[in-house]
Design an enzyme around this catalytic site. Sequence first.
Site, mmCIF file in Angstrom:
data_model
loop_
_atom_site.group_PDB
_atom_site.id
_atom_site.type_symbol
_atom_site.label_atom_id
_atom_site.label_comp_id
_atom_site.label_asym_id
_atom_site.label_seq_id
_atom_site.Cartn_x
_atom_site.Cartn_y
_atom_site.Cartn_z
ATOM 1 N N LYS A 190 -17.453 76.357 -1.078
ATOM 2 C CA LYS A 190 -16.493 77.245 -1.764
ATOM 3 C C LYS A 190 -17.220 78.436 -2.350
ATOM 4 O O LYS A 190 -18.438 78.392 -2.627
ATOM 5 C CB LYS A 190 -15.727 76.497 -2.855
ATOM 6 C CG LYS A 190 -16.561 75.936 -4.016
ATOM 7 C CD LYS A 190 -16.879 76.896 -5.151
ATOM 8 C CE LYS A 190 -17.555 76.201 -6.332
ATOM 9 N NZ LYS A 190 -18.430 77.071 -7.125
ATOM 10 N N ASP B 296 -15.248 70.314 -9.643
ATOM 11 C CA ASP B 296 -14.832 71.060 -8.452
ATOM 12 C C ASP B 296 -14.243 70.175 -7.356
ATOM 13 O O ASP B 296 -13.781 70.694 -6.328
ATOM 14 C CB ASP B 296 -16.039 71.787 -7.825
ATOM 15 C CG ASP B 296 -16.546 72.919 -8.694
ATOM 16 O OD1 ASP B 296 -15.753 73.464 -9.482
ATOM 17 O OD2 ASP B 296 -17.743 73.244 -8.571
HETATM 18 O O1 C5P Z 1 -18.264 68.546 -13.496
HETATM 19 P P1 C5P Z 1 -19.630 68.819 -12.952
HETATM 20 O O2 C5P Z 1 -20.459 67.582 -12.826
HETATM 21 O O3 C5P Z 1 -19.620 69.644 -11.717
HETATM 22 O O4 C5P Z 1 -20.322 69.729 -14.074
HETATM 23 C C1 C5P Z 1 -21.728 69.912 -14.159
HETATM 24 C C2 C5P Z 1 -22.083 70.402 -15.541
HETATM 25 O O5 C5P Z 1 -21.579 71.724 -15.737
HETATM 26 C C3 C5P Z 1 -21.466 69.597 -16.665
HETATM 27 O O6 C5P Z 1 -22.325 68.556 -17.064
HETATM 28 C C4 C5P Z 1 -21.294 70.603 -17.776
HETATM 29 O O7 C5P Z 1 -22.509 70.770 -18.478
HETATM 30 C C5 C5P Z 1 -21.047 71.897 -17.035
HETATM 31 N N1 C5P Z 1 -19.620 72.276 -16.931
HETATM 32 C C6 C5P Z 1 -18.950 72.728 -18.059
HETATM 33 N N2 C5P Z 1 -17.635 73.092 -17.943
HETATM 34 C C7 C5P Z 1 -16.989 73.029 -16.764
HETATM 35 C C8 C5P Z 1 -17.673 72.564 -15.613
HETATM 36 C C9 C5P Z 1 -18.987 72.204 -15.733
HETATM 37 O O8 C5P Z 1 -19.516 72.800 -19.152
HETATM 38 N N3 C5P Z 1 -15.718 73.411 -16.690
#
Ligand code: C5P
Length: 292
Positions: free
Chosen positions: A17, A143
Amino acid sequence: MIVRTTADGVEVLAPAKLNLFLEILGRRADGYHDLESLMVTVDLFDTLTFADDPSGQITLRCDDASLPTGPENLVVKAAESLRIAAGCRRGAVIELRKSIPAQAGLAGGSSDAAATLTALDLLWNLETPPGLLDALAGRLGSDVAFFRHGPSAVCRGRGEVVEPFPLPGPLTFVLVCPPFGVGTADVYRRLTPPETPRPIGPFLEALASGETRMLGTHLFNRLQPIAESLCPALQKVGDALASVGFHLDGHLMSGSGSAFFGLAPDPDAAQAAATRLATLGLGRVRVVTSRP
Ligand code: C5P
């Protein structure tokens, strides 16, 4: 994602993406951030194959030896979460061929996880309600749910609230993937949410118009300056895309980086920009397309 059944099971092409717009609305009590983003899938794919394993084991094999294939891999987590939700004891052998670079802001791991939920639901004949698959996706990562609804959508919440937003026509990009990654959590940790977030409305109007020149002026990513200060080598990538501006209508970093993309008015312009950029040694350069 592109899903097909084969003689041996199920095969999925799991797309990368790009974020064409990404604004942060605020920090949440759970440590995540509320955001508003327009994401599109592009035709750069990981390939996953799924075969039933009557022994009940989940086995992941991957052609990239640098990636873990144990319970910490999002593909294995997705398989286990589906088994628990559906009360299913079937197993699977999963082969993952990686093309999407890691830590690039292209969400390859999330796309692989979404592919796993869809493919195993099919392979194991579970007929899980779509809302439950979306909920499992949302829990796996911010995502993941998007890939169940692509090819283009506005994503809100921490990314898992997905509202499809159809493209008026195909968009062609030149994609530059530097040979290093950026940690998403590192970027978010350094972020101060804006007092007045940029509204997504004008961007969506530009996107709906189909005018790439107008769209190019509305590309926006709140995380880009933070990633560039964390990793100054990224500025060179942006500068290089600006230097081929003649061929491009705009450029941006995707997600939390490290990949950048240029928006091209047409495929020939994208190819011309790619040829020029490939000589600069910034990383892997490809032309990719997002289709409605
Ligand atoms: O959800 P995902 O594992 O992809 O997110 C990775 C990191 O990115 C999370 O641990 C967080 O620190 C940060 N994040 C965030 N807010 C979001 C998405 C991700 O703070 N909306």
